[in-house]
Scaffold this motif. Structure first.
Motif, mmCIF file in Angstrom:
data_model
loop_
_atom_site.group_PDB
_atom_site.id
_atom_site.type_symbol
_atom_site.label_atom_id
_atom_site.label_comp_id
_atom_site.label_asym_id
_atom_site.label_seq_id
_atom_site.Cartn_x
_atom_site.Cartn_y
_atom_site.Cartn_z
ATOM 1 N N THR A 1 0.546 -1.025 0.063
ATOM 2 C CA THR A 1 -0.063 0.142 0.008
ATOM 3 C C THR A 1 0.951 1.170 0.182
ATOM 4 N N ARG A 2 2.030 1.059 0.265
ATOM 5 C CA ARG A 2 3.181 2.248 0.211
ATOM 6 C C ARG A 2 3.928 2.381 -0.959
ATOM 7 N N ILE A 3 3.769 1.693 -2.090
ATOM 8 C CA ILE A 3 4.634 1.421 -3.132
ATOM 9 C C ILE A 3 4.823 2.925 -3.665
ATOM 10 N N ASN A 4 3.941 3.578 -3.989
ATOM 11 C CA ASN A 4 3.928 5.092 -4.715
ATOM 12 C C ASN A 4 4.791 6.097 -3.681
ATOM 13 N N GLU A 5 4.225 5.937 -2.429
ATOM 14 C CA GLU A 5 5.005 6.888 -1.598
ATOM 15 C C GLU A 5 6.368 6.619 -1.288
ATOM 16 N N ILE A 6 6.745 5.410 -1.122
ATOM 17 C CA ILE A 6 8.394 4.872 -1.172
ATOM 18 C C ILE A 6 9.065 5.355 -2.293
ATOM 19 N N ALA A 7 8.673 5.026 -3.395
ATOM 20 C CA ALA A 7 9.091 5.415 -4.878
ATOM 21 C C ALA A 7 9.450 6.858 -4.606
ATOM 22 N N GLU A 8 8.542 7.647 -4.604
ATOM 23 C CA GLU A 8 8.362 9.351 -4.407
ATOM 24 C C GLU A 8 9.624 9.494 -3.449
ATOM 25 N N GLN A 9 9.799 9.028 -2.143
ATOM 26 C CA GLN A 9 10.552 9.285 -1.221
ATOM 27 C C GLN A 9 12.085 9.125 -1.611
ATOM 28 N N LEU A 10 12.077 8.019 -2.337
ATOM 29 C CA LEU A 10 13.395 7.355 -2.810
ATOM 30 C C LEU A 10 13.801 8.322 -4.156
ATOM 31 N N ALA A 11 13.093 8.688 -5.088
ATOM 32 C CA ALA A 11 13.344 9.555 -5.994
ATOM 33 C C ALA A 11 13.895 10.795 -5.703
ATOM 34 N N GLU A 12 13.628 11.411 -4.432
ATOM 35 C CA GLU A 12 14.168 12.651 -3.956
ATOM 36 C C GLU A 12 15.636 12.510 -3.642
ATOM 37 N N MET A 13 16.172 11.328 -3.243
ATOM 38 C CA MET A 13 17.416 11.278 -2.618
ATOM 39 C C MET A 13 18.351 11.503 -3.784
ATOM 40 N N ARG A 14 19.611 12.351 -3.510
ATOM 41 C CA ARG A 14 20.483 12.847 -4.345
ATOM 42 C C ARG A 14 21.037 11.709 -5.127
ATOM 43 N N GLU A 15 21.345 10.623 -4.417
ATOM 44 C CA GLU A 15 22.161 9.508 -5.027
ATOM 45 C C GLU A 15 21.296 8.702 -5.899
ATOM 46 N N VAL A 16 20.043 8.639 -5.924
ATOM 47 C CA VAL A 16 19.062 7.952 -6.594
ATOM 48 C C VAL A 16 18.895 8.639 -8.085
ATOM 49 N N SER A 17 19.083 7.708 -8.905
ATOM 50 C CA SER A 17 19.120 8.443 -10.446
ATOM 51 C C SER A 17 17.690 8.152 -11.115
ATOM 52 N N GLU A 18 17.303 6.880 -10.819
ATOM 53 C CA GLU A 18 15.907 6.431 -11.269
ATOM 54 C C GLU A 18 15.355 5.481 -10.301
ATOM 55 N N VAL A 19 13.968 5.324 -10.223
ATOM 56 C CA VAL A 19 13.116 4.390 -9.325
ATOM 57 C C VAL A 19 11.961 3.894 -10.263
ATOM 58 N N TYR A 20 11.982 2.623 -10.235
ATOM 59 C CA TYR A 20 10.999 1.765 -11.226
ATOM 60 C C TYR A 20 9.978 1.094 -10.412
ATOM 61 N N SER A 21 8.828 1.049 -10.585
ATOM 62 C CA SER A 21 7.823 0.024 -9.914
ATOM 63 C C SER A 21 7.854 -1.045 -11.204
ATOM 64 N N VAL A 22 7.977 -2.260 -10.688
ATOM 65 C CA VAL A 22 7.974 -3.319 -11.505
ATOM 66 C C VAL A 22 7.139 -4.614 -11.193
ATOM 67 N N THR A 23 6.890 -5.579 -11.938
ATOM 68 C CA THR A 23 6.234 -6.728 -11.771
ATOM 69 C C THR A 23 7.469 -7.782 -11.364
ATOM 70 N N GLY A 24 6.777 -8.986 -10.773
ATOM 71 C CA GLY A 24 7.672 -10.048 -10.256
ATOM 72 C C GLY A 24 7.964 -10.003 -9.042
ATOM 73 N N GLN A 25 9.161 -10.454 -8.577
ATOM 74 C CA GLN A 25 9.373 -10.818 -7.351
ATOM 75 C C GLN A 25 9.714 -9.455 -6.480
ATOM 76 N N TYR A 26 10.069 -8.686 -6.975
ATOM 77 C CA TYR A 26 10.165 -7.404 -6.332
ATOM 78 C C TYR A 26 9.154 -6.171 -6.368
ATOM 79 N N ASP A 27 9.207 -5.441 -5.761
ATOM 80 C CA ASP A 27 8.210 -3.944 -5.933
ATOM 81 C C ASP A 27 8.781 -2.961 -6.538
ATOM 82 N N LEU A 28 10.151 -2.385 -6.361
ATOM 83 C CA LEU A 28 10.796 -1.298 -6.700
ATOM 84 C C LEU A 28 12.336 -1.713 -7.105
ATOM 85 N N VAL A 29 12.631 -0.955 -8.178
ATOM 86 C CA VAL A 29 14.050 -1.239 -8.556
ATOM 87 C C VAL A 29 14.605 0.193 -8.553
#
Length: 89
Positions: A13-41
């Motif tokens: 229930t927090r995928i979008n919120e966490i993805a946005e929080q990660l995308a704001e970090m200086r070191e993070v260049s990209e965040v993807y929501s994905v299908t499969g075993q993981y939720d975010l890359v």
């Protein structure tokens, strides 16, 4: 420059919120929501291994809703793009 790929399992229930929080970090260049075993890359680019260690072991663990991470280091980029100039810090 060190490139790493971080695979995350997060509270569904927090995928979008966490993805946005990660995308704001200086070191993070990209965040993807994905299908499969993981939720975010997350693609991370840092200057030093210590920067990556601090990000993973100090900052990511403080984000409520991240349940599991799997961090991979990239050895070599096989790309037509000049990634070094695109993501220079």
């Amino acid at each position: 420059m060190i490139t790493s790929i971080i695979l995350l399992n997060v509270t569904r229930t927090r995928i979008n919120e966490i993805a946005e929080q990660l995308a704001e970090m200086r070191e993070v260049s990209e965040v993807y929501s994905v299908t499969g075993q993981y939720d975010l890359v997350v693609i991370v680019r840092v200057e030093h291994n210590d920067d990556l260690a601090q990000l993973v072991t100090d900052r990511l663990v403080k984000i409520d809703g991240i349940e599991k991470t799997d961090t991979m280091l990239a050895f070599k980029a096989y790309s037509r793009h000049d990634l070094e100039s695109m993501f220079s810090i």
